[in-house]
Design an enzyme around this catalytic site. Structure first.
Site, PDB file in Angstrom:
ATOM      1  N   HIS A 167       0.852  -1.182   0.000  1.00 35.35           N
ATOM      2  CA  HIS A 167       0.000   0.000   0.000  1.00 35.35           C
ATOM      3  C   HIS A 167       0.892   1.238   0.000  1.00 35.35           C
ATOM      4  O   HIS A 167       2.109   1.157   0.213  1.00 35.35           O
ATOM      5  CB  HIS A 167      -0.937   0.016   1.206  1.00 35.35           C
ATOM      6  CG  HIS A 167      -2.093  -0.926   1.078  1.00 35.35           C
ATOM      7  ND1 HIS A 167      -3.094  -0.743   0.154  1.00 35.35           N
ATOM      8  CD2 HIS A 167      -2.396  -2.068   1.748  1.00 35.35           C
ATOM      9  CE1 HIS A 167      -3.980  -1.723   0.257  1.00 35.35           C
ATOM     10  NE2 HIS A 167      -3.579  -2.551   1.214  1.00 35.35           N
ATOM     11  N   ASP A 183       0.202   6.994  -3.746  1.00 41.42           N
ATOM     12  CA  ASP A 183      -0.836   6.567  -4.681  1.00 41.42           C
ATOM     13  C   ASP A 183      -1.091   7.576  -5.793  1.00 41.42           C
ATOM     14  O   ASP A 183      -1.117   7.223  -6.974  1.00 41.42           O
ATOM     15  CB  ASP A 183      -2.151   6.330  -3.930  1.00 41.42           C
ATOM     16  CG  ASP A 183      -2.204   4.961  -3.272  1.00 41.42           C
ATOM     17  OD1 ASP A 183      -1.273   4.157  -3.489  1.00 41.42           O
ATOM     18  OD2 ASP A 183      -3.169   4.693  -2.531  1.00 41.42           O
TER      19      ASP A 183
END
Length: 385
Positions: free
Chosen positions: A137, A167
């Protein structure tokens, strides 16, 4: 300059067709950005959804898109996606390396059908390397690149910057840049290619200036000890009397002078260039900020070049006079959300539709893209037909 909004708008990518294989995080955000710029983005949702714990009606990253549902594990799943690929300019997928190939929609298969296709791959670790097959992540990607370690106070754990740095900045935006560059190349040469966008690569690239400063001896490899990481007393945040915060960015001398003057600290504060007294300067500034509320300090600095701003919450930001005047946020379908960015003088962008609901656009996509509906024949249409 035409402002973005919710009115009808084509955008500079009008006419570009994008297939997005549904995922979560940076892939959908990249596809949203392309859709905001006018591309016709068809999101291929999987039965049961993509796993994001949010009502699809509120998932703003799916705005300006359309959705069809395809079970890629079904016998005809890959062929249904490939029909869209035949007509597409771009495909975006965010699977682990090798998964798209096993599902029958990898770049080799897609390029055999459509040699001009730009095949965008969004991962955290990249398509190869020791960690390529590992789960991950945002926080892990930015940790490994050294980026997380430089954010926060020196005597506290690193500060987690939501999932914005990895991200979206290091992932989505680099994928979009790569797609647009490859699309330009494809239109000039007729040759598509694969864009391998890895969050670890993009996030590392974001620190280019810092690495230059580090090599030159102008950046210390630790938190809270540098000009731009909170170590500087005139580049950071300070609490006000009401428990709110003000952000100070008075780096240059003339801005610093205005800041100190408006704070009422001229002749009192230690010299800004005396690094040995930076802690004393910080304490002096902090004490003064605690004497008034955030709104009172906002009024003090209004109209000045002191480079000071109130720290607003997500709900407060849309009502700030400057952002309201620019239309930086818009309301669409009852959701307050950022307007498309950047802005274009000749091809204005807009929030044209709300979040695409899974499978809601199957018939319309089949009609507009010239492909059979799910129950139709499986023959692949010929290119150019």
């Amino acid at each position: 300059m035409t402002r973005a909004g919710t009115e009808a708008g084509g955008g500079p990518l009008a006419g570009v067709r994008v297939v997005e294989l549904a995922g979560i995080g940076p892939g959908p955000f990249a596809a949203m950005l392309l859709a905001d710029l006018g591309a016709d983005v068809v999101r291929v949702d999987r039965p049961g959804g993509a796993g994001l714990a949010i009502d699809p009606a509120y998932d703003v990253t799916n705005r300006n898109k359309r959705s069809v549902i395809v079970d890629l594990k079904a016998a005809d799943g890959a062929e249904r996606v490939l029909r869209l690929v035949d007509r597409a300019d771009v495909l975006i997928e965010g699977y682990r390396p090798g998964v798209a190939e096993r599902l029958g929609v990898g770049p080799g298969t897609c390029h055999a059908r459509n040699p001009k296709l730009v095949y965008g791959r969004m991962t955290g670790w990249g398509q190869e390397g020791p960690l390529a097959q590992r789960a991950g992540h945002d926080i892990g990607y930015i940790a490994l690149t050294g980026t997380l370690g430089m954010i926060g106070k020196p005597d506290e754990p690193p500060t987690v910057p939501a999932n914005l740095v990895g991200d979206y900045a290091g992932g989505s935006l680099y994928l979009v840049v790569g797609i647009l560059a490859a699309l330009h190349h494809a239109r000039a040469t007729g040759a598509g290619q694969v864009v391998d966008a890895a969050i670890v690569d993009g996030t590392s690239h974001l620190t280019a200036m810092i690495h230059g400063m580090l090599a030159a001896g102008g950046w210390q490899d630790r938190r809270g000890a540098n000009l731009l990481d909170g170590g500087c007393p005139f580049y950071g945040t300070y609490e006000t009397a009401d428990g709110q915060y003000m952000a100070v960015g008075a780096l240059e001398q003339r801005f610093y002078d205005a800041f100190i003057d408006l704070m009422g600290l001229a002749g009192v504060a230690p010299a800004r260039k005396d690094l040995a007294r930076w802690d004393e300067l910080r304490e002096t500034v902090a004490a003064r900020f605690k004497e008034r509320t955030r709104d009172e300090w906002t009024a003090v600095f209004e109209g000045s070049d002191a480079c000071v701003a109130p720290v607003l919450s997500l709900r407060e930001a849309p009502d700030h006079p400057h952002l309201a005047a620019r239309g930086t946020f818009v309301d669409h379908g009852g959701i307050t959300q950022p307007a498309p960015a950047p802005r274009f003088s000749g091809t204005p962008t807009a929030v044209r539709s709300g979040p695409a609901l899974p499978g809601a656009d199957t018939a319309a996509v089949a009609r507009d893209w010239g492909v059979p509906e799910p129950d139709g024949p499986t023959d692949s249409p010929k290119k150019g037909s």
